[in-house]
Scaffold this motif. Structure first.
Motif, mmCIF file in Angstrom:
data_model
loop_
_atom_site.group_PDB
_atom_site.id
_atom_site.type_symbol
_atom_site.label_atom_id
_atom_site.label_comp_id
_atom_site.label_asym_id
_atom_site.label_seq_id
_atom_site.Cartn_x
_atom_site.Cartn_y
_atom_site.Cartn_z
ATOM 1 N N LEU A 127 -4.522 -2.744 -1.729
ATOM 2 C CA LEU A 127 -5.613 -1.667 -1.909
ATOM 3 C C LEU A 127 -5.749 -0.812 -0.480
ATOM 4 O O LEU A 127 -6.057 0.453 -0.448
ATOM 5 C CB LEU A 127 -7.130 -2.115 -2.251
ATOM 6 C CG LEU A 127 -7.327 -2.472 -3.731
ATOM 7 C CD1 LEU A 127 -8.529 -3.038 -3.940
ATOM 8 C CD2 LEU A 127 -7.258 -1.306 -4.557
ATOM 9 N N LEU A 128 -5.606 -1.317 0.506
ATOM 10 C CA LEU A 128 -5.738 -0.877 1.871
ATOM 11 C C LEU A 128 -4.865 -0.329 2.718
ATOM 12 O O LEU A 128 -4.938 0.604 3.264
ATOM 13 C CB LEU A 128 -6.281 -2.052 2.784
ATOM 14 C CG LEU A 128 -7.896 -2.331 2.576
ATOM 15 C CD1 LEU A 128 -8.134 -3.413 3.593
ATOM 16 C CD2 LEU A 128 -9.071 -1.277 2.574
ATOM 17 N N LEU A 129 -3.474 -0.332 2.146
ATOM 18 C CA LEU A 129 -2.481 0.098 2.884
ATOM 19 C C LEU A 129 -2.222 1.717 2.880
ATOM 20 O O LEU A 129 -1.808 2.167 3.881
ATOM 21 C CB LEU A 129 -1.098 -0.564 2.155
ATOM 22 C CG LEU A 129 -0.858 -1.991 2.314
ATOM 23 C CD1 LEU A 129 0.394 -2.543 1.540
ATOM 24 C CD2 LEU A 129 -0.715 -2.448 3.581
ATOM 25 N N PRO A 130 -2.722 2.420 1.776
ATOM 26 C CA PRO A 130 -2.456 3.986 1.892
ATOM 27 C C PRO A 130 -3.362 4.218 3.081
ATOM 28 O O PRO A 130 -2.836 5.447 3.624
ATOM 29 C CB PRO A 130 -2.960 4.295 0.593
ATOM 30 C CG PRO A 130 -2.871 3.336 -0.405
ATOM 31 C CD PRO A 130 -3.006 1.814 0.561
ATOM 32 N N ALA A 131 -4.503 3.942 3.483
ATOM 33 C CA ALA A 131 -5.176 4.328 4.475
ATOM 34 C C ALA A 131 -4.593 4.004 5.767
ATOM 35 O O ALA A 131 -5.095 4.588 6.776
ATOM 36 C CB ALA A 131 -6.693 3.806 4.475
ATOM 37 N N PHE A 132 -3.744 3.253 6.089
ATOM 38 C CA PHE A 132 -3.350 2.787 7.235
ATOM 39 C C PHE A 132 -1.582 3.120 7.429
ATOM 40 O O PHE A 132 -1.035 2.379 8.441
ATOM 41 C CB PHE A 132 -3.566 1.323 7.390
ATOM 42 C CG PHE A 132 -5.179 1.058 7.579
ATOM 43 C CD1 PHE A 132 -5.571 1.159 8.854
ATOM 44 C CD2 PHE A 132 -5.939 0.369 6.423
ATOM 45 C CE1 PHE A 132 -7.028 1.333 8.858
ATOM 46 C CE2 PHE A 132 -7.072 0.572 6.410
ATOM 47 C CZ PHE A 132 -7.791 0.748 7.869
ATOM 48 N N THR A 133 -1.343 3.723 6.645
ATOM 49 C CA THR A 133 0.367 4.139 6.900
ATOM 50 C C THR A 133 0.393 4.882 8.249
ATOM 51 O O THR A 133 -0.466 5.434 8.553
ATOM 52 C CB THR A 133 0.863 4.907 5.654
ATOM 53 O OG1 THR A 133 0.171 5.940 5.560
ATOM 54 C CG2 THR A 133 0.643 4.288 4.416
ATOM 55 N N LYS A 134 2.041 4.942 8.440
ATOM 56 C CA LYS A 134 2.021 5.788 9.677
ATOM 57 C C LYS A 134 1.507 7.254 9.587
ATOM 58 O O LYS A 134 0.749 7.725 10.629
ATOM 59 C CB LYS A 134 3.424 5.790 10.118
ATOM 60 C CG LYS A 134 3.966 4.294 10.974
ATOM 61 C CD LYS A 134 5.349 4.551 11.281
ATOM 62 C CE LYS A 134 5.678 2.943 11.764
ATOM 63 N NZ LYS A 134 7.119 2.969 12.390
#
Length: 424
Positions: A127-134
Motif C-alpha cells: 500500500l505504501l510503495l507508490p508514495a516512496f518510489t524514486k
C-alpha cells in the motif's frame, strides 16, 4: 460534513492495545555487557561501538535478564539471519521495553507494516510503495532543497550553532508533515512524540500509555480533518485505501501514520546529524567533499554504514535453541544493524570511515522483508541536507566535543551538536 464510522470512536478507544505481558525494566550500571546488556545506558548512547566490537569477539550473541529477557546478536550474519527468519521471530513488537504486546496483535501489529508478520505484511507494505518510489521522492527534492537553504539563512552570522537542533531535526519534520498533510508548525509536538515512544521505554507503563494516548489523540484529529476535508496527501490516501476489498481498519490507518511520523523523522534527523558530526571532527573528509561534491553519494552511503541509526527488535515465537543459545518464547532479540555494519567479516576496514568505499552493501535500512520502505526518501533528504550545508558552510568544526549528546534507545543520533562555523 463527511462521516466515517471507523474514526468516530474516542481517541483512547481507537488507540487502545490489549494488555500484554509486562516486565520491570532495570536500568543502572552494566556488570558485563555479555550477560547484562542494556541499550538505555549513557555509555551505550555516547559510543556503543567499542562495546559491540568487544561482544563480537568474545560473546557474539549477548544475553540480558533486563526487560524480561533478551538477546543481542552482534555479527552481521546473525543479525541478517534473524531479520530474514519470519517463521521463528515475530515483528509484532519492534521497541524493546517493559511491555510485550499480546500475540493476538499479530499479524498486523500496532504500526503496520513494520510491526506486521506475513502474510499481512506484504499487503500492508505494498500500500505504501507508490508514495516512496524514486520518482515520487524526486518530486519532493526541490522543496526540500529550498527549505534547507532557508534553514541555513537563519544561521548566517552566528559563530556557533547547534546543527542537530537548528538544522538536522527540522528537515524530516517538514518533509513528513508535507507528505501526511499535517501542519508544519506542529513540529515541536512531533519531537515530543518521538521522545516518548523511542526514548521513554524506561518509564512506568502508565506513563507510556498516557504518552501513546496523546499521540493517537493527535493522529485521530488529523484523520477526522482529512475525512471531512480530503486533499492530495498520504493521510487521505490511507483513509481511502482498501485491502481485500475493505477499507483499512482505524487502527491500521493510525498505526501506519504513527510509524511514518516517528520513524520517518527520527531516523533521518539522526543520520543527518551523525554525518555532520563526523565531518566536523574529520577535516580531511570534509575538505575532500567540499572539493569533490560528486563524491557525496558514495560518501553518504559510507556515513550510513558507519553511523547507522536504527536497531530493531523482534520477539521469539517459541522456545528453541538458535545458534547455540536457548531462546524462550517472547524473549526479545535486538537487531543491531549498526553492529552488523561494523563486522570485519563483512566489511574491510569495518571500523574506519572510508568515504570513497565502493563495495558497500550496508544494512542501515534494515534487512529482509522489513527493509525501510522510505529508504529513497531518507537518502534524498540526507544528500540534499549535506549538499546544501557543505555548499553554504564549507568550513566548520566541533565547538565543544564534550557538549555533543546522543539519543538513547534504538535510534541513535546527535541531539545537541554545537558547531563552530567558519573554522579553518
Amino acid at each position: 460534513m463527511t462521516v466515517d464510522d471507523r474514526f468516530t470512536a474516542g481517541p483512547q478507544e481507537a488507540s487502545e492495545v490489549p494488555e500484554g505481558t509486562r516486565s520491570e525494566i532495570v536500568t543502572g550500571p552494566v556488570s558485563d555487557w555479555a550477560t547484562d546488556f542494556s541499550h538505555l545506558e549513557p555509555e551505550w548512547a555516547a559510543d556503543p561501538y567499542p562495546i559491540l566490537d568487544d561482544l563480537r569477539e568474545r560473546c557474539p550473541i549477548a544475553r540480558t535478564e533486563r526487560f524480561g529477557g533478551g538477546w543481542l546478536p552482534t555479527r552481521y550474519a546473525d543479525v541478517a539471519a534473524v531479520a530474514y527468519d519470519t517463521e521463528r521471530f515475530s515483528s509484532r513488537a519492534i521497541i524493546m521495553g517493559n511491555v510485550r504486546p499480546p500475540r493476538e496483535l499479530a499479524p498486523m501489529g500496532d504500526s503496520p507494516p513494520i510491526s506486521s508478520d506475513p502474510p499481512f505484511h506484504h499487503h500492508a507494505r505494498k500500500l505504501l510503495l507508490p508514495a516512496f518510489t524514486k520518482s515520487a521522492v524526486a518530486r519532493r527534492e526541490a522543496a526540500t532543497r529550498a527549505y534547507c537553504h532557508a534553514l541555513v539563512d537563519t544561521l548566517e552570522g552566528l559563530p556557533v550553532v547547534d546543527a542537530a537542533r537548528d538544522y538536522a531535526q527540522h528537515i524530516p519534520v517538514r518533509v513528513i508533515a508535507d507528505m501526511l498533510g499535517f501542519p508544519p508548525e506542529d513540529g515541536p509536538r512531533f519531537r515530543r512524540f518521538i521522545e516518548n515512544v523511542l526514548e521513554g521505554v524506561n518509564k512506568p507503563a502508565e506513563e507510556r500509555t498516557a504518552a501513546l494516548d496523546e499521540l493517537y489523540d493527535y493522529l485521530l484529529d488529523q484523520i477526522r480533518d482529512h475525512v471531512d476535508h480530503p486533499r492530495d496527501d498520504l493521510t487521505t490516501y490511507l483513509v481511502k485505501a482498501e485491502l481485500g476489498g475493505h477499507k483499512l481498519e482505524a487502527a491500521h490507518v493510525a498505526g501506519t501514520m504513527a510509524l511514518l511520523l516517528i520513524a520517518g523523522i527520527d531516523t533521518t534527523w539522526s543520520a543527518i546529524g551523525a554525518s555532520l558530526w563526523h565531518l566536523a571532527r574529520t577535516p580531511a573528509d570534509r575538505e575532500r567533499l567540499v572539493a569533490e561534491p560528486e563524491l557525496l553519494p558514495t560518501a553518504m552511503e559510507e556515513l550510513l554504514r558507519a553511523y547507522a541509526p536504527v536497531t530493531m527488535a523482534r520477539l521469539v515465537k517459541e522456545d528453541m535453541t538458535w545458534n547455540g543459545v536457548r531462546m524462550r518464547a517472547d524473549d526479545w532479540v535486538l537487531l543491531s544493524f549498526p553492529s552488523g555494519n561494523r563486522d570485519p567479516a563483512q566489511f574491510e576496514r569495518a571500523g574506519e570511515v572510508v568515504i570513497d568505499r565502493e563495495a558497500n552493501r550496508h544494512a542501515a535500512f534494515g534487512l529482509g522483508i522489513h527493509r525501510c520502505v522510505g529508504s529513497h526518501l531518507a537518502r534524498m533528504e540526507l544528500r540534499v541536507a549535506l549538499e546544501v550545508w557543505l555548499a553554504r558552510i564549507p568550513s566548520f568544526e566541533l565547538a565543544d566535543p564534550a557538549a555533543v549528546t546522543w539519543s538513547t534507545g534504538q535510534v541513535r543520533g546527535p541531539r545537541t551538536l554545537p558547531l563552530r562555523l567558519g573554522a579553518r
